[in-house]
Design an enzyme around this catalytic site. Sequence first.
Site, PDB file in Angstrom:
ATOM      1  N   SER A  34       0.850  -1.192   0.000  1.00 48.54           N
ATOM      2  CA  SER A  34       0.000   0.000   0.000  1.00 48.54           C
ATOM      3  C   SER A  34       0.885   1.241   0.000  1.00 48.54           C
ATOM      4  CB  SER A  34      -0.927  -0.031   1.230  1.00 48.54           C
ATOM      5  OG  SER A  34      -1.821   1.058   1.211  1.00 48.54           O
ATOM      6  N   GLY A  37       5.052   4.113   4.790  1.00 48.51           N
ATOM      7  CA  GLY A  37       4.883   4.782   6.080  1.00 48.51           C
ATOM      8  C   GLY A  37       4.042   4.032   7.080  1.00 48.51           C
ATOM      9  N   GLY A 178     -12.280   4.155  19.247  1.00 49.90           N
ATOM     10  CA  GLY A 178     -13.675   4.584  19.233  1.00 49.90           C
ATOM     11  C   GLY A 178     -13.898   5.887  19.987  1.00 49.90           C
ATOM     12  N   HIS A 435       6.903  27.225  37.873  1.00 46.31           N
ATOM     13  CA  HIS A 435       5.578  27.729  38.246  1.00 46.31           C
ATOM     14  C   HIS A 435       5.204  28.860  37.293  1.00 46.31           C
ATOM     15  CE1 HIS A 435       2.217  29.052  40.732  1.00 46.31           C
ATOM     16  NE2 HIS A 435       2.659  30.288  40.534  1.00 46.31           N
TER      17      HIS A 435
END
Length: 455
Positions: A34, A37, A178, A435
Amino acid sequence: MKKFDFVIIGSGQAGVPLAFSLSKKGTVAIIEKSFLGGTCVNNGCVPTKAYVASARRMWDSLHGEEMGIEIPAGAKANLEKIKERKDILVKGSRKGIEKSIASNDKITLFKGEAHFISNNEIAINDDTITAKQIFINVGARAMIPSDFTHVDYLTNIDILELTKLPEHLIIIGGSYIGLEFGQMFKRFGSKVTIIESGDRLISKEDENVSNAIAKILQDEDIAIEFNAKEINVTQDSNVILVKVKGSDKEITGTHLLLAVGRAPNTDTLQLDNTSIIYDEKGYVAVDDYCKTNIEGIFAIGDCNGKGAFTHTSYNDFQIVEEYILGDKKRKISDRITTYGLFIDPPLGRVGLTKAEAEKKGFSILTGYRPMNKVGRANEKGETKGFMEAIIDAKTKQFLGACVLGVGGDEIINGITNLMYAKQPYTIFRDAIHIHPTVSELIPTMLEDLQPTTKG
């Protein structure tokens, strides 16, 4: 017969870097039926996270008021443009791989579906190739139960090709894939119903995580049906009717997404022509170095059943590369489970869950802090979720942790690093952090650990 030093079947996240590494030592054939990657580039991480980002922009446009920003009504998700942006990102990644392979004269790319003729012979189109070392890297795909083959359904691949929003998307399966698609399409403007066979979402997580995730999704008006042990699906024209036995629910939708699990793509390899051992699901059996039972044959990535993530596939490459070219120190058994659930806010998870730690008999201490007690989360206006640490009471080291909340997918990596270093939690507790940040409250959480008894 064409002879190579190395043959790699599949161009996923383990196969491509391995091809370039091995090309420094000899000739490499890489086979891809296909797109180059693999899943991550074409229908996994790259495209889905692009969709998650678009969905977040849509959510922002509808939630300005609570931050004092008046955004005129009328925001609308244009799925065609969302897909177009995704395609640009995917094609860019894919072309980079194509260009790199084409410019390497030690790598030969074969396009087509491969199968074994014998342990060391592989057929691809009209060619037969062989090598002393072969690497199976064929990945996995969506599992399609036979109960759904008679109706139109979508998989994680098909849904990324839609150019019109589903009016009502029904999702079978309440786990990672899902849930991510459910939230993003709800934010795009679809009505969404998730149907789960169990009594909670992503049952491998601790119950408090599952419940918090369900609440996050339900707060966005995503319907969730639990305990759907028997599901009957029928189709009349463009209408999907789902009947859930037990609750007597009938759900009518326009699109159906199947997200009930993954299956390895080994079924086309004709492994019966070899002596390679694989299990009843098709996962190839490997040892700590990704070696199969046949000398010179390795299985890497999702198809070996030792991980189901891009980062574990890439680690398989590192293990194999070091086994062949290095000092053989990397092993599958050394890696610590870590992953993310990329809903918004995301979940970052590392190591054992609390239930797993208790089942293994550890004496544990837990730290917990809700996100609404984190200053930076309040300032950001993103207070859903919590952070939790699981500590071995004897060694004082992390057994696991989760951060469900803003930045959780990034924050978890700090704990991951400490676990690999095998250092006590007090290193994190006593360190000085920036912070204001979300992660600075992890040390505060670790100051108040509570014992948890098994059971």
